[in-house]
Design an enzyme around this catalytic site. Structure first.
Site, PDB file in Angstrom:
ATOM      1  N   CYS A 154       0.866  -1.179   0.000  1.00  0.00           N
ATOM      2  CA  CYS A 154       0.000   0.000   0.000  1.00  0.00           C
ATOM      3  C   CYS A 154       0.904   1.231   0.000  1.00  0.00           C
ATOM      4  O   CYS A 154       1.528   1.555   1.009  1.00  0.00           O
ATOM      5  CB  CYS A 154      -0.892  -0.035   1.247  1.00  0.00           C
ATOM      6  SG  CYS A 154      -2.092   1.298   1.341  1.00  0.00           S
ATOM      7  N   CYS A 193      18.736 -20.668  14.724  1.00  0.00           N
ATOM      8  CA  CYS A 193      17.927 -19.451  14.882  1.00  0.00           C
ATOM      9  C   CYS A 193      18.466 -18.327  14.005  1.00  0.00           C
ATOM     10  O   CYS A 193      19.634 -17.953  14.100  1.00  0.00           O
ATOM     11  CB  CYS A 193      17.925 -19.029  16.351  1.00  0.00           C
ATOM     12  SG  CYS A 193      17.076 -17.464  16.648  1.00  0.00           S
TER      13      CYS A 193
END
Length: 349
Positions: A154, A193
């Site tokens: 947007c 991770c």
């Protein structure tokens, strides 16, 4: 008469002196307040683009939002390329524009490397900025179902300019985008991770950008929760963009094998599951050969390397709150460097 003339001359001098003092005070005040709109706009480089007006500066520099249905580009249906209003970098193709009814131009994809996602200051949304100059574009939303890509950029009309298809301006912008892409290298690796892996590479000279994400699995557009379940086949991975003139792919992989333990199968420390696997996702045969070479070197030193070699597939960027996590929070810096290429494995001593 002479006294009257002297009085007039003295009055003129006093007025000019007072005017100079007031003007200097105003100038000093403007310098002391860099946040003032006119000063902020003046301080920003405009590159090949015309200087920003106040409305554009409010959106691009100060992260404002134009009123819905007010932008000239919202209803534009012409073929062409949308570029950053501040620096002229190509951002979006008209082929990816669609009518969302939200009141702002909407796109379901960006040109490669053109847009960067960052956590919004409101703590909820994901802001998008021009990857070249950092100018504010708008926000990105996922999961709304408008298109098959399930993504909506947007964008404020004031953040962009439009170059019609076939125009000299469009050709120049696209050529610059292609050149920028051609002069960078990309590496995709997984080593547990992604917070710590991303942070370790961000601090490596020659690395331009690092993005945490998911790759190697079966699910399209997975969420963090999806990957954590361990049934998507995706690994927590990072995509590294680097400058080949300053650092090589082999140096990137050497760093990779030193900041995680390539002998742990489907885990890194307390993180267990194939989403935490050690893997190199190669983009071509040359990258695969480099990875094999380094893995064999480690095996010769006694390391039981279990790193998977997988061809690179779709890479899905992780949610904004995962990006630069260690940098922003001070947590997750758990990938300490071990000089494995200089030291034999302990079991082989």
């Amino acid at each position: 008469m002479r006294d009257h003339a002297l009085f007039l001359i003295l009055a003129v001098f006093l007025f000019c002196g007072l005017y100079s003092v007031v003007t200097a005070a105003k100038a000093n005040a403007a310098v002391a307040d860099p946040a003032s709109p006119s000063q902020e706009a003046a301080m920003k480089p405009t590159y090949p683009m015309p200087p920003l007006n106040e409305r554009e500066a409010d959106v691009i520099l100060r992260k404002g939002t134009e009123a819905p249905n007010s932008g000239q580009l919202n209803s534009n249906k012409a073929a062409g390329t949308y570029v950053c209003r501040q620096c002229g970098a190509a951002l979006y193709s008209s082929k990816d524009k669609f009518a969302s009814g939200c009141g702002w131009p909407s796109f379901d994809d960006e040109l490669p490397g053109a847009v960067r996602r960052v956590p919004d200051a409101d703590g909820r949304r994901v802001e998008i900025v021009c990857a070249h100059c950092g100018g504010h574009l708008g926000h990105v939303f996922e999961g709304e179902g408008f298109t098959a890509k399930n993504t909506r950029h947007c964008v404020n009309s004031l953040s962009m300019a439009f170059y019609p298809a076939g125009s000299p301006e469009e050709a120049k912008a696209l050529a610059q985008r292609a050149q920028a892409t051609a002069t960078t290298g990309t590496a995709i690796v997984a080593g547990g991770c992604f917070w710590g892996v991303e942070d370790a590479f961000r601090r490596m000279p020659g690395v331009r950008d690092v993005v945490s994400g998911y790759t190697g699995g079966r699910t399209s557009n997975p969420s963090y929760e999806d990957v954590c379940r361990g049934d998507t086949g995706h690994a927590e991975a990072v995509r590294i963009v680097f400058d080949p003139a300053r650092i090589t792919y082999e140096q990137i992989l050497r760093r990779f094998f030193e900041i995680h333990d390539p002998t742990q199968l489907d885990r890194q420390g307390p993180d267990v599951g194939d989403q935490y696997r050690s893997a190199v996702f190669y983009l071509d045969a040359e990258q695969k050969a480099v990875a094999l070479k380094l893995m064999n070197l480690l095996r010769e030193k006694g390391y039981d390397v279990v790193t998977r070699l997988e061809p690179a597939g779709p890479f899905y960027e992780a949610e904004a709150y995962h990006q630069r996590f260690a940098e922003r929070t001070g947590r997750g810096r758990c990938h300490m460097s071990v000089p494995r290429f200089d030291e034999p494995a302990r079991s082989s001593r």
